[in-house]
Design a protein around this motif. Structure first.
Motif, PDB file in Angstrom:
ATOM      1  N   PRO A  30      -3.447   7.535  -1.682  1.00  0.00           N
ATOM      2  CA  PRO A  30      -4.274   6.718  -2.505  1.00  0.00           C
ATOM      3  C   PRO A  30      -3.463   5.525  -3.277  1.00  0.00           C
ATOM      4  CG  PRO A  30      -4.183   8.911  -3.449  1.00  0.00           C
ATOM      5  CD  PRO A  30      -3.509   8.856  -2.136  1.00  0.00           C
ATOM      6  N   VAL A  31      -4.073   4.630  -3.086  1.00  0.00           N
ATOM      7  CA  VAL A  31      -3.641   3.544  -3.839  1.00  0.00           C
ATOM      8  C   VAL A  31      -4.499   2.696  -5.007  1.00  0.00           C
ATOM      9  CG1 VAL A  31      -2.288   1.227  -3.656  1.00  0.00           C
ATOM     10  CG2 VAL A  31      -2.287   2.709  -1.692  1.00  0.00           C
ATOM     11  N   ARG A  32      -4.199   3.318  -6.223  1.00  0.00           N
ATOM     12  CA  ARG A  32      -5.192   2.540  -7.148  1.00  0.00           C
ATOM     13  C   ARG A  32      -4.795   1.114  -7.397  1.00  0.00           C
ATOM     14  NH1 ARG A  32      -6.634   5.640 -12.925  1.00  0.00           N
ATOM     15  NH2 ARG A  32      -8.070   3.903 -13.817  1.00  0.00           N
ATOM     16  N   CYS A  66       1.064  -1.346   0.048  1.00  0.00           N
ATOM     17  CA  CYS A  66      -0.028   0.141   0.109  1.00  0.00           C
ATOM     18  C   CYS A  66       0.843   1.234  -0.008  1.00  0.00           C
ATOM     19  CB  CYS A  66      -1.005  -0.096   1.392  1.00  0.00           C
ATOM     20  SG  CYS A  66      -2.184  -1.105   1.212  1.00  0.00           S
ATOM     21  N   ASP A 123      -2.361   4.469 -16.119  1.00  0.00           N
ATOM     22  CA  ASP A 123      -2.864   4.486 -14.931  1.00  0.00           C
ATOM     23  C   ASP A 123      -1.840   4.990 -13.727  1.00  0.00           C
ATOM     24  OD1 ASP A 123      -5.401   3.821 -15.724  1.00  0.00           O
ATOM     25  OD2 ASP A 123      -5.368   1.915 -14.902  1.00  0.00           O
ATOM     26  N   ASP A 180     -11.865   1.524  -7.099  1.00  0.00           N
ATOM     27  CA  ASP A 180     -10.709   0.634  -7.225  1.00  0.00           C
ATOM     28  C   ASP A 180      -9.636   1.391  -6.665  1.00  0.00           C
ATOM     29  OD1 ASP A 180     -10.013   2.879  -8.770  1.00  0.00           O
ATOM     30  OD2 ASP A 180      -9.626   1.990 -10.840  1.00  0.00           O
ATOM     31  N   THR A 181      -9.745   2.343  -5.619  1.00  0.00           N
ATOM     32  CA  THR A 181      -8.797   3.106  -5.080  1.00  0.00           C
ATOM     33  C   THR A 181      -8.878   2.721  -3.496  1.00  0.00           C
ATOM     34  OG1 THR A 181      -8.593   4.480  -6.771  1.00  0.00           O
ATOM     35  CG2 THR A 181      -7.817   5.274  -4.570  1.00  0.00           C
ATOM     36  N   ASP A 238       1.758   3.710  -5.585  1.00  0.00           N
ATOM     37  CA  ASP A 238       0.688   4.365  -6.296  1.00  0.00           C
ATOM     38  C   ASP A 238      -0.217   3.678  -6.826  1.00  0.00           C
ATOM     39  OD1 ASP A 238       1.722   7.325  -5.401  1.00  0.00           O
ATOM     40  OD2 ASP A 238       3.509   6.502  -6.489  1.00  0.00           O
ATOM     41  N   LEU A 239       0.314   2.456  -7.434  1.00  0.00           N
ATOM     42  CA  LEU A 239      -0.350   1.543  -8.398  1.00  0.00           C
ATOM     43  C   LEU A 239      -0.160   0.293  -8.322  1.00  0.00           C
ATOM     44  CD1 LEU A 239      -2.702   1.125 -10.506  1.00  0.00           C
ATOM     45  CD2 LEU A 239      -0.878   1.363 -12.226  1.00  0.00           C
ATOM     46  N   PRO A 253      -3.156  11.611 -10.762  1.00  0.00           N
ATOM     47  CA  PRO A 253      -4.472  11.912 -11.260  1.00  0.00           C
ATOM     48  C   PRO A 253      -4.670  13.486 -11.575  1.00  0.00           C
ATOM     49  CG  PRO A 253      -4.387  11.689  -8.736  1.00  0.00           C
ATOM     50  CD  PRO A 253      -3.198  11.115  -9.585  1.00  0.00           C
ATOM     51  N   MET A 287     -12.253   2.365   0.884  1.00  0.00           N
ATOM     52  CA  MET A 287     -11.957   1.917  -0.390  1.00  0.00           C
ATOM     53  C   MET A 287     -13.363   2.671  -1.114  1.00  0.00           C
ATOM     54  SD  MET A 287     -11.988  -1.797  -2.070  1.00  0.00           S
ATOM     55  CE  MET A 287     -13.515  -2.455  -1.488  1.00  0.00           C
ATOM     56  N   ARG A 333      -7.843   4.185   0.509  1.00  0.00           N
ATOM     57  CA  ARG A 333      -7.244   5.244   0.968  1.00  0.00           C
ATOM     58  C   ARG A 333      -5.980   4.796   2.154  1.00  0.00           C
ATOM     59  NH1 ARG A 333      -7.995   9.003  -2.685  1.00  0.00           N
ATOM     60  NH2 ARG A 333     -10.136   9.068  -3.579  1.00  0.00           N
TER      61      ARG A 333
END
Length: 460
Positions: A218-220, A179, A452, A210-211, A182-183, A456, A207, A213
């Motif tokens: 944030p973790v996509r 976690c 991705d 698909d993200t 970032d992705l 953002p 959550m 916290r």
């Protein structure tokens, strides 16, 4: 200028880069061919000192930076926690998994050392793409060094359900480390959901879609099924279809039909069950005796791990039993080969066969399944028999014959169906799968993941 920096456990040498067939290596090479970048990781060497320096080489236009491991690091990090604990657990073989706290400490220490070496090689705007189970804590190690780059992680293996994952004692620490990315990307939707479920239920992370916290931000989370270059593979298989190797193969077959399997020698690949299914076919359908041959190519790997030595002995024993029972003067049912062939040769073997038998007990994706399809002659294609537990089954279910690798009788029936399938049906199935492979190639995999990974957009 921003670069793409890829980090994986192993970096191909210049020689390996020319013919490497591994899914991770092929994906990395393709990702870096099209933009400035760096590939960083272990060079495969074991040296006495743990203070190995970084060395550099090039594969075409790709810059590679590598370092060695010490014997202790190799034993604790690679042979120990990564392949003695994580690999069997992630493939649902908890009976083969072991845990040693010293190995976990060594695993963390190597990730920290590699992160420290990488810090000297990257700029603050570079994007980092970390690959596979060896490097789960890598982002956390980077963050502790003050690196604020965008960092993505892609897991090439399956990701286990919570009940399986919790058999690894530091499971919570591992997921907390994931976690820090970032992705986080997985091969299948099911794997991504298993990770989200654990992080939400066990870690209590909020959550939204698909993200997640996480405390660090944030973790996509997404699924990005790795693909191949189907047109390139078809071209290579066709170019080698008249080679001396293929001529020798066909001469040995003497017009018999061929079932082929190609796997790294590993207990997750389901090869013993596959051998038993072929024998069941010979028992239940006498007409195939002397008329069908099964070629299993299984290059050895990780021979210093006991689980791998055991599976090799088991396969040799099983093949010997089957051949001893069914061999005739002019026919040997199973050709079991513990050797590697270059990738182009394997593709030509695929093209010369009537059935591709790909039945892992558990696999993240299994690119052999996709390569088998792409290598076929479109006007007279072979049939893919595929395990439902390979990630590739999510995409190829409507074209392949899907089997449960634990059901020996069902696999034998699938082989019978594949060998007897009419040409029109084979063509329809092949055309359907080829279109899927083109729509979801390795280019789409790379571009989707990297898109991705971008930060953002900030609302105006």
């Amino acid at each position: 200028m921003s670069r793409l920096v890829i980090v994986s456990n192993r970096v191909a040498s210049a020689a390996e880069g020319k013919s490497s067939a591994g899914g991770l290596a092929v994906g990395v090479l393709d990702a870096l061919k099209r933009q400035d970048g760096l590939w960083f990781g272990w060079n495969g060497k074991i040296e006495d000192s743990a203070d190995a320096e970084v060395s550099f080489h090039r594969i075409g236009r790709i810059d590679c930076a590598t370092t060695a491991l010490s014997r202790s690091e190799y034993d604790l990090y690679y042979r120990g926690f990564a392949n003695g604990t994580l690999w069997p657990t992630f493939h649902y073989r908890i009976d083969l998994s072991r845990y040693d706290a010293r190995e976990y400490e060594g695993y963390l220490a190597v990730n920290e050392r590699l992160a420290g070496m990488l810090r000297e090689l990257v700029g603050e705007d570079d994007r980092l793409w970390i690959h596979d189970y060896h490097l789960i804590p890598f982002a956390r190690a980077c963050r502790r060094l003050g690196m604020r780059n965008r960092i993505g992680f892609f897991l090439h293996t399956p990701f286990p359900s919570e009940g399986i994952l919790r058999t690894v004692p530091p499971h919570r620490d591992l997921i907390e480390a994931m976690c820090e990315y970032d992705l986080v990307g997985f091969q299948t939707r099911g794997d991504a959901q298993a990770f989200l479920d654990y992080a939400h239920r066990r870690l209590g992370l909020p959550m939204q879609g698909d993200t997640l916290r996480a405390p660090s931000g944030p973790v996509r989370v997404g699924h990005y099924p790795i693909g191949i270059l189907p047109d390139d593979i078809q071209s290579k298989s066709k170019a080698r279809s008249r080679s001396k190797l293929v001529a020798t193969l066909k001469q040995g077959l003497q017009e018999r039909k061929l079932i082929i399997s190609v796997d790294r020698l590993d207990y997750s690949k389901g090869m013993v069950e596959r051998f038993n299914a072929f024998e069941r076919l010979l028992e239940s359908r006498p007409a195939y005796r002397g008329q069908v041959s099964f070629l299993q190519i299984a290059p050895p790997s990780r021979s210093d791990v006991e689980g791998y030595r055991h599976i090799r002995r088991q396969l040799e024993s099983t093949a010997g039993h089957i051949n001893g029972r069914w061999t005739e003067l002019s026919w040997t049912p199973i050709r079991y080969m513990n050797r590697a062939y270059e990738r182009a040769a394997l593709l030509s073997f695929f093209r010369a066969s009537q059935v591709g038998f790909v039945t892992p007990l558990r696999d993240g994706m299994n690119l052999v399944a996709k390569e088998y399809v792409a290598a076929q002659e479109p006007e007279d294609p072979g049939v893919l028999v595929l395990s439902e537990f390979a990630g590739a089954a999510d995409e190829l279910a409507d074209g392949a014959i899907i089997v449960n690798p634990y059901d020996i009788d069902a696999m034998a029936r699938a082989l019978d169906r594949a060998l007897d399938m009419p040409l029109e049906e084979r063509r329809e199935r092949h055309e359907h799968m080829m279109q899927l492979l083109k729509d979801n190639s390795i280019k789409q995999w790379r571009d989707h993941f990297l898109a991705d990974l971008e930060p953002p957009a900030v609302a105006a």
